[in-house]
Design an enzyme around this catalytic site. Structure first.
Site, PDB file in Angstrom:
ATOM      1  N   LEU A 151      44.705  48.851  40.476  1.00  0.00           N
ATOM      2  CA  LEU A 151      44.403  50.215  40.000  1.00  0.00           C
ATOM      3  C   LEU A 151      43.917  50.132  38.548  1.00  0.00           C
ATOM      4  O   LEU A 151      44.560  50.608  37.622  1.00  0.00           O
ATOM      5  CB  LEU A 151      45.644  51.110  40.114  1.00  0.00           C
ATOM      6  CG  LEU A 151      45.396  52.599  39.872  1.00  0.00           C
ATOM      7  CD1 LEU A 151      44.665  53.232  41.052  1.00  0.00           C
ATOM      8  CD2 LEU A 151      46.720  53.334  39.621  1.00  0.00           C
ATOM      9  N   GLY A 152      42.757  49.486  38.370  1.00  0.00           N
ATOM     10  CA  GLY A 152      42.170  49.353  37.032  1.00  0.00           C
ATOM     11  C   GLY A 152      41.109  50.398  36.819  1.00  0.00           C
ATOM     12  O   GLY A 152      41.179  51.499  37.372  1.00  0.00           O
ATOM     13  N   ARG A 153      40.094  50.035  36.032  1.00  0.00           N
ATOM     14  CA  ARG A 153      39.027  50.999  35.716  1.00  0.00           C
ATOM     15  C   ARG A 153      38.344  51.476  36.996  1.00  0.00           C
ATOM     16  O   ARG A 153      38.134  52.672  37.200  1.00  0.00           O
ATOM     17  CB  ARG A 153      37.991  50.328  34.786  1.00  0.00           C
ATOM     18  CG  ARG A 153      38.506  50.076  33.397  1.00  0.00           C
ATOM     19  CD  ARG A 153      37.580  49.160  32.620  1.00  0.00           C
ATOM     20  NE  ARG A 153      37.552  47.823  33.185  1.00  0.00           N
ATOM     21  CZ  ARG A 153      37.625  46.696  32.490  1.00  0.00           C
ATOM     22  NH1 ARG A 153      37.701  46.736  31.172  1.00  0.00           N
ATOM     23  NH2 ARG A 153      37.587  45.511  33.084  1.00  0.00           N
ATOM     24  N   ARG A 231      36.546  40.567  44.968  1.00  0.00           N
ATOM     25  CA  ARG A 231      36.019  39.201  45.047  1.00  0.00           C
ATOM     26  C   ARG A 231      36.398  38.621  46.394  1.00  0.00           C
ATOM     27  O   ARG A 231      37.506  38.872  46.895  1.00  0.00           O
ATOM     28  CB  ARG A 231      36.627  38.315  43.943  1.00  0.00           C
ATOM     29  CG  ARG A 231      36.029  38.483  42.573  1.00  0.00           C
ATOM     30  CD  ARG A 231      34.616  37.882  42.493  1.00  0.00           C
ATOM     31  NE  ARG A 231      34.038  37.983  41.169  1.00  0.00           N
ATOM     32  CZ  ARG A 231      33.214  38.955  40.754  1.00  0.00           C
ATOM     33  NH1 ARG A 231      32.897  39.933  41.560  1.00  0.00           N
ATOM     34  NH2 ARG A 231      32.702  38.939  39.536  1.00  0.00           N
ATOM     35  N   ASP A 255      32.367  43.824  51.076  1.00  0.00           N
ATOM     36  CA  ASP A 255      31.178  43.743  50.211  1.00  0.00           C
ATOM     37  C   ASP A 255      31.103  42.382  49.532  1.00  0.00           C
ATOM     38  O   ASP A 255      30.090  42.040  48.943  1.00  0.00           O
ATOM     39  CB  ASP A 255      31.233  44.858  49.152  1.00  0.00           C
ATOM     40  CG  ASP A 255      29.949  44.944  48.333  1.00  0.00           C
ATOM     41  OD1 ASP A 255      28.854  44.872  48.936  1.00  0.00           O
ATOM     42  OD2 ASP A 255      30.034  45.072  47.092  1.00  0.00           O
ATOM     43  N   GLU A 260      29.420  33.355  48.688  1.00  0.00           N
ATOM     44  CA  GLU A 260      28.184  34.151  48.711  1.00  0.00           C
ATOM     45  C   GLU A 260      26.983  33.304  48.311  1.00  0.00           C
ATOM     46  O   GLU A 260      27.124  32.453  47.435  1.00  0.00           O
ATOM     47  CB  GLU A 260      28.338  35.343  47.761  1.00  0.00           C
ATOM     48  CG  GLU A 260      29.451  36.271  48.216  1.00  0.00           C
ATOM     49  CD  GLU A 260      29.753  37.376  47.201  1.00  0.00           C
ATOM     50  OE1 GLU A 260      28.961  37.568  46.255  1.00  0.00           O
ATOM     51  OE2 GLU A 260      30.774  38.035  47.369  1.00  0.00           O
ATOM     52  N   HIS A 278      27.270  42.244  48.709  1.00  0.00           N
ATOM     53  CA  HIS A 278      27.726  42.388  47.309  1.00  0.00           C
ATOM     54  C   HIS A 278      26.875  43.421  46.564  1.00  0.00           C
ATOM     55  O   HIS A 278      26.211  43.108  45.566  1.00  0.00           O
ATOM     56  CB  HIS A 278      27.701  41.035  46.583  1.00  0.00           C
ATOM     57  CG  HIS A 278      28.641  41.012  45.389  1.00  0.00           C
ATOM     58  ND1 HIS A 278      29.316  39.885  44.987  1.00  0.00           N
ATOM     59  CD2 HIS A 278      29.016  41.981  44.526  1.00  0.00           C
ATOM     60  CE1 HIS A 278      30.063  40.159  43.931  1.00  0.00           C
ATOM     61  NE2 HIS A 278      29.884  41.444  43.628  1.00  0.00           N
TER      62      HIS A 278
HETATM   63  O1  A2R Z   1      48.277  43.621  37.482  1.00  0.00           O
HETATM   64  P1  A2R Z   1      47.916  44.733  36.554  1.00  0.00           P
HETATM   65  O2  A2R Z   1      48.993  45.766  36.463  1.00  0.00           O
HETATM   66  O3  A2R Z   1      47.388  44.247  35.223  1.00  0.00           O
HETATM   67  O4  A2R Z   1      46.680  45.493  37.281  1.00  0.00           O
HETATM   68  C1  A2R Z   1      45.368  44.932  37.310  1.00  0.00           C
HETATM   69  C2  A2R Z   1      45.079  44.307  38.678  1.00  0.00           C
HETATM   70  N1  A2R Z   1      45.447  42.876  38.704  1.00  0.00           N
HETATM   71  C3  A2R Z   1      46.335  42.358  39.560  1.00  0.00           C
HETATM   72  N2  A2R Z   1      47.056  42.904  40.558  1.00  0.00           N
HETATM   73  C4  A2R Z   1      47.916  42.106  41.228  1.00  0.00           C
HETATM   74  N3  A2R Z   1      48.072  40.785  40.967  1.00  0.00           N
HETATM   75  C5  A2R Z   1      47.354  40.189  39.981  1.00  0.00           C
HETATM   76  N4  A2R Z   1      47.547  38.869  39.724  1.00  0.00           N
HETATM   77  C6  A2R Z   1      46.450  40.983  39.229  1.00  0.00           C
HETATM   78  N5  A2R Z   1      45.613  40.733  38.194  1.00  0.00           N
HETATM   79  C7  A2R Z   1      45.019  41.901  37.894  1.00  0.00           C
HETATM   80  O5  A2R Z   1      43.665  44.456  38.848  1.00  0.00           O
HETATM   81  C8  A2R Z   1      44.340  46.046  37.220  1.00  0.00           C
HETATM   82  O6  A2R Z   1      44.866  47.247  37.739  1.00  0.00           O
HETATM   83  C9  A2R Z   1      43.193  45.589  38.092  1.00  0.00           C
HETATM   84  C10 A2R Z   1      41.960  45.159  37.304  1.00  0.00           C
HETATM   85  O7  A2R Z   1      41.504  46.242  36.578  1.00  0.00           O
HETATM   86  P2  A2R Z   1      40.425  46.083  35.411  1.00  0.00           P
HETATM   87  O8  A2R Z   1      40.772  44.917  34.563  1.00  0.00           O
HETATM   88  O9  A2R Z   1      40.281  47.422  34.764  1.00  0.00           O
HETATM   89  O10 A2R Z   1      39.104  45.649  36.173  1.00  0.00           O
HETATM   90  P3  A2R Z   1      37.938  46.571  36.784  1.00  0.00           P
HETATM   91  O11 A2R Z   1      36.947  46.899  35.735  1.00  0.00           O
HETATM   92  O12 A2R Z   1      38.538  47.680  37.555  1.00  0.00           O
HETATM   93  O13 A2R Z   1      37.261  45.510  37.775  1.00  0.00           O
HETATM   94  C11 A2R Z   1      38.010  44.879  38.805  1.00  0.00           C
HETATM   95  C12 A2R Z   1      37.220  43.825  39.524  1.00  0.00           C
HETATM   96  C13 A2R Z   1      36.355  42.898  38.680  1.00  0.00           C
HETATM   97  O14 A2R Z   1      37.085  41.900  38.042  1.00  0.00           O
HETATM   98  C14 A2R Z   1      35.397  42.322  39.692  1.00  0.00           C
HETATM   99  O15 A2R Z   1      35.978  41.242  40.373  1.00  0.00           O
HETATM  100  C15 A2R Z   1      35.242  43.469  40.672  1.00  0.00           C
HETATM  101  O16 A2R Z   1      36.261  44.408  40.356  1.00  0.00           O
HETATM  102  O17 A2R Z   1      33.982  44.028  40.501  1.00  0.00           O
END
Ligand code: A2R
Length: 312
Positions: A151-153, A231, A255, A260, A278
């Protein structure tokens, strides 16, 4: 003298033009003998423009001893070893936020396409089959329970749109987020057991590799649907195919894939999947915004200004 920049792969025309204006650009993919080319110009290169897919492998960085910045086109930077870059004193930028809307839009589109069977219905009409009888009834998103892994951006934009479909939204991440109106599950298997839809939109990393495991998909079950927009590495793809074939997992909208642009042919034969190459951020508007961020990050760096969207 313009700084020298290594461009790893083709980019949109407006990005290439802006880079040409500001830098002496070397196009790596156009070199017949890349090793010889890097031997000749490697020490002059001060910046890299790359993509989330191509990244910047360590052996490439070894050939560029004076590189200062890697500007990556894409929000995911799993193809770049950021700890190694930090150790080498190389800055890294990505292109977050500008793609949130496009990503969320396609996610919802994939979900509707999967449950209302839009690709199959389209094929049905084109094949002239409607005159022979109505298309079978389908599922529906409205009122179903979705679990968002990440639940990120982007995940938050997906959640907002799914609320408009009156879906119940839960999420899993490493930490509970304050002030979010959604149910938090510290355990992904438990969330998968409770939801109808699992949407994966977390970054690729050693920690998330295979996080959507066989156990998670079995918990999602024969009536559950998996949507992977993050991913390919997040999902155990071999287990996914087996479970879709056996019916232990209901359906999937994908997607992104492990290798890929190679998609396992076993997926082509399955009626309970929707596949997309993608395309999450692949709109003119969003890709233009991402390209602008690449240009602005490089410009900020070479002007000695703070980076716009730094990773390290
Ligand atoms: O774990 P948290 O509370 O930091 O939440 C982040 C979550 N996340 C994970 N969840 C479970 N286990 C993990 N090891 C883990 N690592 C990270 O993924 C956070 O809610 C979310 C990532 O959010 P953002 O950093 O805001 O990334 P955004 O911009 O939403 O893009 C996500 C991905 C990119 O990295 C590309 O792979 C794809 O969407 O386009």
């Amino acid at each position: 003298m313009k700084p020298q920049l290594l461009q790893i792969a083709p980019m949109m025309t407006h990005v290439e033009e802006a880079l040409e204006n500001a830098y002496q650009v070397h196009r790596l993919w156009q070199q017949d003998d890349q090793a010889a080319f890097l031997g000749r110009v490697g020490a002059d290169i001060r910046g890299i423009a790359t993509s989330g897919h191509h990244g910047a492998p360590a052996d490439l960085l070894d050939a560029l001893p004076n590189v200062e910045i890697i500007a990556s086109y894409g929000v995911g930077y799993d193809a770049i070893d950021t700890a190694d870059c930090k150790a080498r004193n190389i800055r890294v930028t990505n292109t977050p936020d500008v793609l949130n809307d496009a990503m969320a839009e396609l996610t919802v589109g994939m979900m509707i396409g999967l449950c209302r069977r839009i690709p199959q219905a389209d094929a049905y009409v084109r094949a002239g089959r409607w005159t022979g009888g109505n298309f079978p009834l389908t599922g529906e998103l409205t009122g179903a329970h979705v679990g968002i892994l990440g639940l990120g951006r982007i995940g938050k934009e997906i959640a907002l749109r799914l609320q408009a479909f009156r879906m119940r939204v839960s999420y899993h991440g490493r930490t509970r987020q304050a002030y979010q109106p959604y149910t938090y599950y510290p355990d992904l298997v438990e969330m998968a057991r409770d939801v109808d839809w699992l949407v994966a939109i977390a970054p690729g990393s050693p920690q998330t590799n295979g996080i959507v495991s066989r156990e998670v998909m079995q918990a999602l079950g024969p009536k559950g649907s998996l949507v992977n927009m993050g991913r390919g590495s997040l999902v155990d793809e071999a287990a996914l195919i087996e479970l879709l074939q056996s019916g232990e997992l209901g359906a999937a909208a994908l997607d992104v894939f492990e290798d890929e642009p190679n998609v396992p042919e076993a997926l082509y034969a399955l009626d309970n999947v929707v596949l997309s190459p993608h395309q999450g951020s692949a709109t003119e508007k969003t890709r233009t915004g991402m390209g602008d961020l690449v240009i602005r990050n490089l410009a900020a760096h070479f002007a000695g200004n703070p980076l716009i969207t730094p990773v390290v």
